[in-house]
Design an enzyme around this catalytic site. Structure first.
Site, PDB file in Angstrom:
ATOM      1  N   HIS A  76      17.406  60.437  46.441  1.00 28.10           N
ATOM      2  CA  HIS A  76      17.525  61.455  45.482  1.00 28.10           C
ATOM      3  C   HIS A  76      18.654  62.609  45.704  1.00 28.10           C
ATOM      4  CE1 HIS A  76      14.945  64.639  47.657  1.00 28.10           C
ATOM      5  NE2 HIS A  76      14.310  63.527  48.125  1.00 28.10           N
ATOM      6  N   ASP A  78      18.619  66.095  44.904  1.00 24.71           N
ATOM      7  CA  ASP A  78      18.260  67.413  44.825  1.00 24.71           C
ATOM      8  C   ASP A  78      17.778  67.945  46.251  1.00 24.71           C
ATOM      9  OD1 ASP A  78      16.023  65.804  44.106  1.00 24.71           O
ATOM     10  OD2 ASP A  78      15.080  67.568  43.599  1.00 24.71           O
ATOM     11  N   ASP A 106      16.990  65.543  53.552  1.00 26.63           N
ATOM     12  CA  ASP A 106      16.308  64.935  52.469  1.00 26.63           C
ATOM     13  C   ASP A 106      16.915  65.523  51.245  1.00 26.63           C
ATOM     14  OD1 ASP A 106      14.294  64.608  51.014  1.00 26.63           O
ATOM     15  OD2 ASP A 106      12.869  66.365  51.612  1.00 26.63           O
ATOM     16  N   GLU A 139      13.899  65.142  42.404  1.00 29.63           N
ATOM     17  CA  GLU A 139      12.503  64.593  43.137  1.00 29.63           C
ATOM     18  C   GLU A 139      11.836  65.535  43.654  1.00 29.63           C
ATOM     19  OE1 GLU A 139      10.217  62.848  46.267  1.00 29.63           O
ATOM     20  OE2 GLU A 139      11.692  64.529  46.419  1.00 29.63           O
ATOM     21  N   GLU A 140      12.226  66.813  43.868  1.00 30.18           N
ATOM     22  CA  GLU A 140      11.331  67.825  44.441  1.00 30.18           C
ATOM     23  C   GLU A 140      10.430  68.340  43.307  1.00 30.18           C
ATOM     24  OE1 GLU A 140      11.330  67.827  47.669  1.00 30.18           O
ATOM     25  OE2 GLU A 140      13.102  67.057  48.460  1.00 30.18           O
ATOM     26  N   ASP A 163      13.342  57.719  51.786  1.00 32.70           N
ATOM     27  CA  ASP A 163      13.022  59.239  51.710  1.00 32.70           C
ATOM     28  C   ASP A 163      11.679  59.514  52.543  1.00 32.70           C
ATOM     29  OD1 ASP A 163      13.553  61.743  50.877  1.00 32.70           O
ATOM     30  OD2 ASP A 163      12.169  61.086  48.750  1.00 32.70           O
TER      31      ASP A 163
HETATM   32 ZN   LIG Z   1      13.069  63.813  49.811  1.00 30.84          ZN
END
Ligand SMILES: [Zn+2]
Length: 368
Positions: A76, A78, A106, A139-140, A163
């Site tokens: 991801h 974001d 991340d 994703e967050e 992730d």
């Molecule tokens: Zn992540």
């Protein structure tokens, strides 16, 4: 075996973390990633399901090895906040921030690692399987991008997200379901000195709700938390509104429902006891998954980690990833660890060697 270029992976990573991409603001980084994939000869599709032209990117790397099943490889783009103006510092083999922001390892470490793996495959003409590359937005925030991605575009029926914060080699074969809860209590505002008897305190209601809730570790695979509380307008006013935000997680979907019912009942009882009105929003963000050691994607993951020269370990995680959402939507995915540390804090960092390891793992999955 042809190796990834770890300097080039680092260079890409440092470039990506300098592009701001808090959730819902992924347009620029997606353009950068799409450009990179296109320069490697791949056709890139942007589903534009995000905000302001952002969307999930999908590119297919056609396979030369028909003996291997197609694979989804996902990262991801974001980040959480504070994630603007990231200024990475490389010192003693570790990439950190200047202490003002998160780093965005991340999950940009994985974006960079996957791009480097694809670059290695393309430039060296390495035999490889068919790969569906997917870069998600959101994703967050409950895996919003993965939830909107049209999985019927994929040739792969199984895959990986990269992730997880454990050391490279770890493979998450079980991850919890997650439900969020927003409880807003509405009372009656009044002057605290002149007419407190006319008021109904919403903060008292929220406090009562929290005191009635079972929180923390419920059992070995189930947790609950109230993480935010807001309310009131002034010290000398009986507060007319207050709200709290909580969550519950479990590796067992049925247990999660029981815990969430308990949280809901606590909020309802607090509203009754305090004569406030309750506005409750409960949202099932994503489901749990659990694979066995013999599940084909787990077998593939163990083999890929070994080929990358690392020791595989299978684990259950307390956190979710796009894998949860893809699994709920009928794919069979595991989450692969990359060694990012202290994520979602200004101390977030990753070792340069772990970035290289992650890229090697991605290459190993792709070449088979
Ligand atoms: Zn992540």
């Amino acid at each position: 075996m042809t190796d990834v270029d770890s300097d080039r992976a680092l260079h890409t990573f440092l470039e990506l973390v300098r592009i701001d991409s808090p959730t819902y603001e992924e347009r620029r980084i997606m353009e950068r990633v799409a450009h990179e994939l296109e320069s490697l000869g791949l056709a890139v599709f942007n589903d534009r399901t995000g905000k302001d032209g952002a969307g999930n990117l999908h590119a297919r790397l056609g396979g030369t090895r028909a003996d291997l099943a197609p694979l989804l490889v996902c990262a991801h783009t974001d980040t959480v906040e504070p994630g603007r103006g990231v200024s990475p510092v490389v010192r003693d083999g570790v990439v950190r921030t200047d202490g003002r922001t998160i780093l965005g390892a991340d999950n940009k470490a994985s974006v960079a690692a996957v791009l480097e793996a694809v670059r290695t495959v393309v430039r060296h003409n390495l035999p490889h399987r068919e790969v569906d590359l997917v870069f998600t937005w959101g994703e967050e925030r409950g895996h919003a991008g993965a939830a909107l991605f049209d999985v019927s575009r994929l040739r792969a029926a199984m895959g990986i997200t990269l992730d997880d914060a454990a050391d490279p080699g770890a493979i998450t074969i079980a991850a919890p379901a997650y439900t969020s809860l927003l409880a807003r209590f509405v009372g009656v505002a009044a002057h605290a000195g002149a007419a407190p008897e006319r008021g109904v305190s919403a903060i008292v209601a929220a406090a009562r709700a929290v005191s009635l809730m079972q929180l923390g570790r419920i059992d070995f695979e189930t947790t609950a938390n109230v993480g935010l509380i807001r309310g009131g307008t002034a010290r000398n006013s009986v507060p007319g509104a207050a709200e709290l935000e909580g969550e519950a997680r479990s590796l067992d979907n049925a247990k999660l429902e029981r815990v969430v019912s308990g949280l809901r009942e606590a909020a309802e009882a607090a509203a009754r006891d305090t004569a406030t009105r309750l506005e409750l929003t409960v949202k099932r963000e994503y489901a749990a998954y659990r694979w066995t050691e013999s599940e084909p994607i787990v077998v593939e993951a163990v083999a890929a980690v070994r080929r990358a020269g690392l020791l595989p370990s299978l684990r259950a995680s307390g956190g979710g990833s796009d894998s949860n959402t893809f699994n709920e939507r009928g794919l069979r995915c595991v989450n692969v660890a990359i060694g990012m540390k202290d994520i979602h804090t200004v101390n977030e960092h990753i070792a340069v060697d772990d970035l290289a390891r992650t890229s090697r793992i991605a290459l190993s999955f792709i070449t088979g």
